[in-house]
Design an enzyme around this catalytic site. Structure first.
Site, PDB file in Angstrom:
ATOM      1  N   GLU B  17      -1.988   6.596  10.263  1.00 45.57           N
ATOM      2  CA  GLU B  17      -3.112   6.438   9.355  1.00 45.57           C
ATOM      3  C   GLU B  17      -4.312   6.016  10.190  1.00 45.57           C
ATOM      4  O   GLU B  17      -4.262   5.014  10.899  1.00 45.57           O
ATOM      5  CB  GLU B  17      -2.764   5.375   8.319  1.00 45.57           C
ATOM      6  CG  GLU B  17      -3.939   4.823   7.563  1.00 45.57           C
ATOM      7  CD  GLU B  17      -4.279   5.647   6.342  1.00 45.57           C
ATOM      8  OE1 GLU B  17      -5.409   5.514   5.858  1.00 45.57           O
ATOM      9  OE2 GLU B  17      -3.417   6.395   5.885  1.00 45.57           O
ATOM     10  N   CYS B  65      -7.138   1.301   2.368  1.00 52.01           N
ATOM     11  CA  CYS B  65      -6.328   2.335   2.991  1.00 52.01           C
ATOM     12  C   CYS B  65      -5.244   2.792   2.047  1.00 52.01           C
ATOM     13  O   CYS B  65      -4.957   2.148   1.052  1.00 52.01           O
ATOM     14  CB  CYS B  65      -5.774   1.789   4.296  1.00 52.01           C
ATOM     15  SG  CYS B  65      -4.025   1.879   4.510  1.00 52.01           S
ATOM     16  N   CYS B  68      -1.125   0.723   2.880  1.00 52.13           N
ATOM     17  CA  CYS B  68      -0.775  -0.672   2.563  1.00 52.13           C
ATOM     18  C   CYS B  68      -1.599  -1.195   1.396  1.00 52.13           C
ATOM     19  O   CYS B  68      -1.920  -2.373   1.354  1.00 52.13           O
ATOM     20  CB  CYS B  68      -0.987  -1.553   3.770  1.00 52.13           C
ATOM     21  SG  CYS B  68      -1.714  -0.732   5.164  1.00 52.13           S
ATOM     22  N   HIS B  72      -3.083  -5.390   0.746  1.00 56.71           N
ATOM     23  CA  HIS B  72      -4.457  -5.902   0.750  1.00 56.71           C
ATOM     24  C   HIS B  72      -4.841  -6.442  -0.629  1.00 56.71           C
ATOM     25  O   HIS B  72      -5.579  -7.420  -0.727  1.00 56.71           O
ATOM     26  CB  HIS B  72      -5.437  -4.795   1.162  1.00 56.71           C
ATOM     27  CG  HIS B  72      -5.385  -4.482   2.623  1.00 56.71           C
ATOM     28  ND1 HIS B  72      -5.740  -5.394   3.585  1.00 56.71           N
ATOM     29  CD2 HIS B  72      -5.016  -3.367   3.305  1.00 56.71           C
ATOM     30  CE1 HIS B  72      -5.600  -4.855   4.790  1.00 56.71           C
ATOM     31  NE2 HIS B  72      -5.159  -3.624   4.638  1.00 56.71           N
ATOM     32  N   ARG B 476       3.466  -4.041   8.459  1.00 54.52           N
ATOM     33  CA  ARG B 476       3.108  -3.862   9.869  1.00 54.52           C
ATOM     34  C   ARG B 476       2.894  -5.160  10.608  1.00 54.52           C
ATOM     35  O   ARG B 476       2.668  -5.143  11.808  1.00 54.52           O
ATOM     36  CB  ARG B 476       1.834  -3.025   9.978  1.00 54.52           C
ATOM     37  CG  ARG B 476       2.088  -1.589   9.758  1.00 54.52           C
ATOM     38  CD  ARG B 476       0.873  -0.756   9.492  1.00 54.52           C
ATOM     39  NE  ARG B 476       1.347   0.509   8.966  1.00 54.52           N
ATOM     40  CZ  ARG B 476       1.840   0.647   7.740  1.00 54.52           C
ATOM     41  NH1 ARG B 476       1.848  -0.363   6.908  1.00 54.52           N
ATOM     42  NH2 ARG B 476       2.327   1.801   7.351  1.00 54.52           N
ATOM     43  N   SER B 499      -2.607  -4.180  12.538  1.00 54.66           N
ATOM     44  CA  SER B 499      -2.831  -3.255  13.649  1.00 54.66           C
ATOM     45  C   SER B 499      -3.967  -3.720  14.552  1.00 54.66           C
ATOM     46  O   SER B 499      -4.081  -3.265  15.689  1.00 54.66           O
ATOM     47  CB  SER B 499      -3.088  -1.837  13.137  1.00 54.66           C
ATOM     48  OG  SER B 499      -1.921  -1.343  12.510  1.00 54.66           O
ATOM     49  N   CYS B 543      -1.523   1.498  11.828  1.00 54.40           N
ATOM     50  CA  CYS B 543      -2.275   1.816  10.624  1.00 54.40           C
ATOM     51  C   CYS B 543      -3.683   1.361  10.917  1.00 54.40           C
ATOM     52  O   CYS B 543      -4.010   0.208  10.758  1.00 54.40           O
ATOM     53  CB  CYS B 543      -1.697   1.089   9.415  1.00 54.40           C
ATOM     54  SG  CYS B 543      -2.365   1.687   7.870  1.00 54.40           S
ATOM     55  N   CYS B 546      -8.425   2.026   7.030  1.00 55.00           N
ATOM     56  CA  CYS B 546      -9.805   1.707   6.921  1.00 55.00           C
ATOM     57  C   CYS B 546     -10.523   2.844   6.350  1.00 55.00           C
ATOM     58  O   CYS B 546     -11.529   2.705   5.741  1.00 55.00           O
ATOM     59  CB  CYS B 546     -10.421   1.424   8.281  1.00 55.00           C
ATOM     60  SG  CYS B 546     -10.030   2.626   9.491  1.00 55.00           S
TER      61      CYS B 546
END
Lengths: 198, 565
Positions: B17, B65, B68, B72, B476, B499, B543, B546
């Site tokens: 991603e 995104c 995930c 968030h 992640r 990430s 990932c 964004c």
């Protein structure tokens, strides 16, 4: 009866990137569809959309697409065309993208008939909820192409209330009250504005 | 005299991603001697949050995104709750964990099969395997292998061959098929390919599970500041049963396909594990995941405990959020050298571009990703960190799961072998199994509460101003959202995502980020085929979430599809 889905895709946090999502909300607020169709805000999802897409006979995907043409240009093409152009191996910004998801459905033998109506964006970089002026001015044309496509599929679209694309990013859709009191299309998903009330 | 190094750029790293570029220097033996990780995309979620009503924070955060989203949503919402001093009811905490469990399982399954699997198995070789033999091989790794009969395998070969014959390779395009660094036998390749297709179906069931308590999927919307709105679902036994049934089919796949396939990979790639290929930095960090009580972080019990663990000392220490800083010396932002605490940090772009030949500027700034550091050190975060910290904290559940896995690999797997790309990938599967094993108990706890008339899922916030943060692990790794709210409006926001820790560039001391460090001394079997580099980078589950979700024609002949209106 054949089931039809209008699927708006994109990331509303990056200006024109979200044009497909904004269009989906716009259509579901403005029109009554006969026979009924489903309208979905697919947001930024990929594999999690498979399950929804598989439920339909025809899917119309509305999205932004970088076609190296003038911003605001509108394109209509089929999933098969996108495959021919090698989009599933695109070196674009987003590898897990919709064409790959559709190919996965094909592998499972569950791919419906998929068509795209896409617009060349002007700005997909700014962190801003709302459309660039050039794209906003072309949303009516995009709407016309979608309504015509639905007409070809035997769907009659009747406006039930006035909706316009607001110029502020605080609440993109400016929605008048329902003039008919009837609701028969249903948008799954909500944009980030809390229009559900509290 | 120094041997001449050759620069090799992979841009973009595919099957992730977002947009990631890796630049490595190879010596004449095709061994990586230097590595740089860079993202060419600016992420401005912090700017989007400015001046928003605090009720909306989670809904905006989940649009960051497409992978995930729920994470968030949850962490953004819980950051608001921390800032305003809201204590959510027990049932709300359990529902949030159940939703999170469905996300973890979905994420891990899709990552391993759809995004990472083809670094381990050769699709083309699978097409020439003997289906009967493959059925026998599957029994070596599981007494009850998932969908692993000769008939199934034959059908899979036919289906994929048809796709290849039509010229529509789809997900199987641009692989390095035939590369000698693939270690599975054709029969093992076929088992993996077959499970690749099964995983496509299973992940759909897991996405449906999320919708039960999520209100909907895509983009669930049942979390609010103060709790959850899924009250009608938790008091309805049929809805709860529906969730549980879908999660159980996911759990079956994890036990009978995912874990056995990882055993098979650990078996075939045991040399890579033994040599520590893909091991990066010695420090591992977890904020913890799945809170099991209502005691504020980091004191409360969690399924995966929080902490910082060092491989060399084997010591685990408690986390102190004040010690987190984001260094921007080598990233395209302005800020002081040693970095700033995220609660105080601003996001001011300072783009300096690339070298004239398009290469990364190695002496200056070279990425849109900042360099988060804990006590000045880079940290690996993710499933491997969570397991190592759990083991170091002597958590019985985690210890047992790791030991069981070590014993189940036919050629054996030692505790030291977790420090590798193989180990990082195995940790994700073991973790998925641990989470799947807990879901039933959480559902029972919820049902017992409801049975006793405890059905409160919401606590109204009483403040409109405050400052705080929420640190919680996502699939992640370590995810933090920091927030300041004044009179109901957001005045400061900062997210430091997993990430960012793993893909970070160097810092003011020149310390490499985890991706960069993990690539050093990786040897390519075939020059110009960076399969081993991709395998290691993918093992972190990048990932670079964004941004841009868009179809890109790369200037294909599209003019005749243009509609004139």
């Amino acid at each position: 009866m054949e089931k039809i889905l209008i699927l708006g895709l994109g990331n509303i946090l990056f200006s024109d990137e979200g044009l497909g999502v904004h269009m989906a909300h716009y259509l579901s607020e403005k029109y009554r569809f006969e026979p009924t169709v489903d309208v979905m805000d697919g947001g930024t999802l990929a594999y999690q959309l498979m399950d929804h897409i598989a439920l339909y006979d025809h899917v119309l995907i509305v999205d932004a697409a970088l076609m190296s043409q003038a911003p605001g240009s509108i394109f209509a093409f089929r999933y098969e065309d996108a495959v021919k152009w090698g989009w599933h191996i695109t070196a674009g910004a987003h590898e897990i993208e919709i064409v790959g998801v559709l190919t996965s459905l094909k592998l499972l033998g569950e791919l419906p008939d998929v068509e795209f109506i896409a617009m060349e964006p002007y700005d997909i970089v700014s962190t801003h909820i709302g459309l660039s002026p050039v794209v906003r001015d072309r949303m009516k044309a995009l709407e016309q192409v979608i309504v015509e496509k639905l007409g070809n599929w035997g769907i009659q679209c009747t406006p039930v209330r006035e909706v316009s694309f607001d110029r502020s990013d605080k609440d993109l859709l400016d929605i008048a009250p329902d003039q008919t009191g009837k609701e028969n299309s249903h948008v799954f998903g909500a944009s980030a504005q809390s229009r559900q009330g509290s | 005299m120094m041997a001449q190094l050759k620069r090799f750029t992979i841009d973009p790293i595919t099957r992730i991603e977002g947009h990631l570029r890796i630049e490595v220097d190879l010596d004449p033996n095709n061994v990586v001697k230097d590595a740089y990780s860079s993202s060419g995309m600016f992420r401005g979620i912090e700017l989007i949050m400015q001046d928003r009503d605090f009720h909306d924070v989670g809904l905006f955060a989940q649009r960051i995104c497409g992978v995930c989203t729920y994470t968030h949503y949850r962490v953004g919402t819980e950051a608001v709750e921390a800032a305003l001093g809201v204590q959510i009811p027990t049932d709300a905490r359990i529902v949030r964990n159940l939703l999170h469990a469905s996300l973890f399982l979905h994420d891990h399954v899709v990552h391993f099969y759809q995004l990472h699997g083809m670094d381990w198995f050769d699709v083309v070789a699978a097409l020439s395997a003997d289906p009967e033999k493959a059925a026998a091989v599957a029994l070596k790794y599981s007494p009850t292998p998932y969908n692993a009969g000769a008939g199934t395998f034959r059908a899979v070969q036919e289906r994929v061959s048809a796709l290849v014959a039509s010229g529509e390779l789809g997900p199987f395009a641009n692989g390095y098929w035939g590369n000698p660094s693939y270690k599975l036998t054709p029969e093992q390749d076929l088992i993996m390919l077959s499970h690749y297709l099964d995983a496509l179906a299973v992940q759909r069931t897991l996405a449906q599970a999320m919708a039960v308590f999520g209100g909907k999927n895509p983009h669930p919307q049942s979390l609010v500041v103060g709790g959850v709105t899924s009250i009608m679902d938790i008091v309805d036994p049929s809805r709860v049963a529906e969730f549980l049934g879908k999660m159980q089919s996911g759990a079956q796949f994890i036990q009978n396909a995912y874990l056995p396939d990882i055993r098979m990979i650990a078996d075939a790639y045991i040399q890579e594990a033994k040599s520590g290929e893909g091991y990066g930095v010695p420090d591992f960090m977890s904020y913890g995941a799945f809170p099991l009580d209502n005691i504020p972080w980091p004191k409360g019990a969690m399924l995966f405990p929080s902490g910082v663990f060092n491989r060399n000392t084997q010591m685990v220490t408690d986390l102190n959020a004040d010690q987190i800083k984001e260094d921007v010396t080598r990233a395209w932002y302005q800020g002081p050298n040693e970095g700033v605490y995220p609660g105080e940090e601003s996001t001011i772009p300072d783009y300096t571009g690339y070298e004239a030949d398009g290469a990364l500027n190695r002496s200056g700034k070279y990425s849109w990703i900042k360099a988060p550091r804990y006590q000045g050190l880079p940290m690996e975060t993710g499933p491997l960190a969570r397991l190592l910290i759990g083991r170091a904290r002597k958590d019985p559940l985690i210890e047992k799961a790791m030991t069981d896995f070590e014993r189940s690999v036919p050629r054996g797997f030692s505790p030291d072998e977790w420090y590798s790309t193989v180990g990082r990938t195995a940790a994700r599967a073991v973790e998925a199994d641990i989470i799947a094993s807990q879901v039933g108990a959480w559902v029972d706890e919820l049902a017992a509460n409801v049975g006793q008339g405890q059905t409160q899922t919401y606590t109204a916030p009483s403040n409109t101003s405050g400052e705080g943060f929420r640190l919680l692990d996502a699939p992640r790794g370590a995810l933090g959202h920091w927030i300041r709210i004044e009179n109901g409006r957001v005045t400061h926001y900062q997210a430091v995502v997993p990430s960012t820790w793993n893909a970070s560039p160097r810092d003011h001391k020149g310390q490499m980020g985890p991706y960069e460090a993990s690539l050093i001394n990786t040897r390519l079997a075939v020059a110009n085929q960076p399969l081993e580099v991709l395998r290691t980078v993918h093992s972190f589950d990048p990932c670079i979430g964004c941004a841009v979700h868009i179809v890109d024609s790369k200037g294909a002949e599209v003019a005749r599809f243009q509609v004139d209106v």
